[in-house]
Enzyme design. Structure first.
Site, PDB file in Angstrom:
ATOM      1  N   GLY A  28      85.740 -23.313  60.232  1.00 50.39           N
ATOM      2  CA  GLY A  28      84.816 -22.219  60.450  1.00 50.39           C
ATOM      3  C   GLY A  28      83.947 -22.490  61.651  1.00 50.39           C
ATOM      4  N   GLY A  29      82.933 -21.652  61.819  1.00 46.99           N
ATOM      5  CA  GLY A  29      82.056 -21.817  62.962  1.00 46.99           C
ATOM      6  C   GLY A  29      81.235 -23.084  62.903  1.00 46.99           C
TER       7      GLY A  29
ATOM      8  N   GLY B 244      81.967 -26.025  60.744  1.00 48.83           N
ATOM      9  CA  GLY B 244      82.641 -27.291  60.502  1.00 48.83           C
ATOM     10  C   GLY B 244      84.104 -27.126  60.163  1.00 48.83           C
TER      11      GLY B 244
ATOM     12  N   LEU C 177      92.158 -28.178  55.523  1.00 50.17           N
ATOM     13  CA  LEU C 177      92.127 -27.026  54.617  1.00 50.17           C
ATOM     14  C   LEU C 177      91.624 -25.761  55.306  1.00 50.17           C
ATOM     15  CD1 LEU C 177      90.758 -28.664  51.354  1.00 50.17           C
ATOM     16  CD2 LEU C 177      93.030 -27.705  51.687  1.00 50.17           C
ATOM     17  N   GLY C 178      90.801 -25.910  56.322  1.00 48.36           N
ATOM     18  CA  GLY C 178      90.279 -24.733  56.999  1.00 48.36           C
ATOM     19  C   GLY C 178      89.255 -25.115  58.045  1.00 48.36           C
TER      20      GLY C 178
ATOM     21  N   LYS D 258      83.798 -31.710  54.295  1.00 49.18           N
ATOM     22  CA  LYS D 258      83.433 -30.794  55.376  1.00 49.18           C
ATOM     23  C   LYS D 258      82.708 -31.594  56.450  1.00 49.18           C
ATOM     24  CE  LYS D 258      81.265 -26.361  56.394  1.00 49.18           C
ATOM     25  NZ  LYS D 258      80.646 -25.161  55.816  1.00 49.18           N
TER      26      LYS D 258
ATOM     27  N   VAL E 214      87.030 -28.313  57.317  1.00 48.15           N
ATOM     28  CA  VAL E 214      87.167 -28.787  55.941  1.00 48.15           C
ATOM     29  C   VAL E 214      88.509 -29.491  55.792  1.00 48.15           C
ATOM     30  CG1 VAL E 214      87.165 -28.153  53.504  1.00 48.15           C
ATOM     31  CG2 VAL E 214      85.736 -26.882  55.121  1.00 48.15           C
TER      32      VAL E 214
ATOM     33  N   ASP F 230      77.418 -15.468  51.697  1.00 46.45           N
ATOM     34  CA  ASP F 230      78.784 -15.224  52.167  1.00 46.45           C
ATOM     35  C   ASP F 230      79.739 -15.153  50.984  1.00 46.45           C
ATOM     36  OD1 ASP F 230      80.718 -14.680  54.078  1.00 46.45           O
ATOM     37  OD2 ASP F 230      81.141 -16.786  54.497  1.00 46.45           O
TER      38      ASP F 230
END
Length: 308
Positions: A29-30, A32, A26-27, A48, A34, A142
């Site tokens: 980031g810095g 982890g 799904l995505g 995650k 997901v 965030d």
């Protein structure tokens, strides 16, 4: 199973974590990655996974543990629920509710800015979400259009990757984190960060929802952050009482901003029809009297015609 927004697993991705079967990405980031997953009963969830796994350093593991602790404290239908977490072992993970729908970022980019009742619903639900987050003594840090999902039952706030717990009334101080276009001045200047920082981010997010752009423009991160600290926001086509509310939220001084609870109360009050606009109810006895008089007048007129 893949959704419209997930991508296939990559060769290096695990296929199972704990009791969860991973089905797509799904995505990332810095902190982890997901994944979309299914639990033992077949229900769809998100997992995650901490980047680096067993090789992740103590600082990264500490942040991951704090994220899980922060998110577990929040119980509200406007916030994605944490269902399970394991923060020890070779593969620390956090399992949360999967919210079907597009993010606010995706929806506005695809279909254009929100208007009228739709905008106010998103504004109210996200304000209520922040109220619950702050009541749990958590600062999201965030809040942005990409962390608001427009699900079938309304907007939900997701992702506590940089969230922090508050120690009583003591604000959190840390190095700047978040997404520059939606960061508060105190985040940028490395000052104590409390719930009012999320309120600033909420105001910036509502400007994006209503206009399709952030209130301090685009460009490099440095340029955006300089405008946030030094210039007034551009509220664009935002109109009415919501414009004034958002302007207060984007004040450079945290003390001048309303709380999330005050925002929610204001928006709820705005949703109630103004006094005097409701249709006046006629008492039943007066209604019956008017009907009776009308019948008598008609009969009298008819009798007059016959006798004349």
């Amino acid at each position: 199973m893949q959704t419209k927004h997930d991508a296939p697993l990559r060769p290096g991705d695990p296929r199972r974590v704990g009791g969860y079967t991973l089905t797509g990405r799904l995505g990332e980031g810095g902190q982890g990655v997901v994944y979309l997953a299914r639990d033992r009963e077949g229900a769809v969830v998100t997992v995650k996974l901490l980047k680096g796994g067993s090789s992740a350093g103590p600082r990264a593991r500490g942040r991951f543990t704090k994220e899980a602790a922060a998110a577990r404290r929040i119980q509200a239908p406007q916030v994605a629920r944490i269902l399970d977490a394991r923060v020890t072992g070779d593969r620390p993970y956090i399992v949360s509710e999967f919210v079907r729908g597009r993010t606010l970022q995706e929806a506005v980019a695809s279909d254009g800015p929100l208007r009228g009742a739709e905008l106010r619903k998103v504004a109210l639900r996200t304000a209520v979400a922040l109220t619950a987050i702050h009541k749990a003594e958590v600062v999201h840090r965030d809040f942005k259009p990409g962390n608001v999902v427009l699900g079938p039952r309304g907007a939900k706030v997701i992702d506590f990757g940089v969230a922090r717990l508050l120690d009583g009334d003591t604000p959190v101080t840390s190095h700047p984190v978040g997404t520059p276009a939606y960061m508060s001045p105190e985040q940028i200047e490395d000052l104590p960060v409390g719930p009012k920082s999320d309120v600033f981010s909420w105001g910036a997010t509502m400007v994006y929802a209503a206009t399709g752009r952030a209130p301090f423009g685009g460009g490099t991160n440095a340029a955006i952050m300089r405008r946030i600290t030094d210039r007034e926001p551009d509220l664009g086509a935002l109109r009415g009482s919501l414009r004034g509310l958002v302007a207060r939220c984007l004040d450079k001084e945290p003390e001048a901003r309303p709380t999330a609870a005050e925002i929610a109360r204001f928006l709820r009050a705005e949703a109630v029809p103004p006094a005097g606009k409701a249709r006046r109810k006629v008492p039943r006895y007066r209604s019956n009297m008017i009907i009776a008089l009308g019948v008598v007048m008609v009969l009298g007129f008819a009798v007059g015609l016959l006798l004349g």
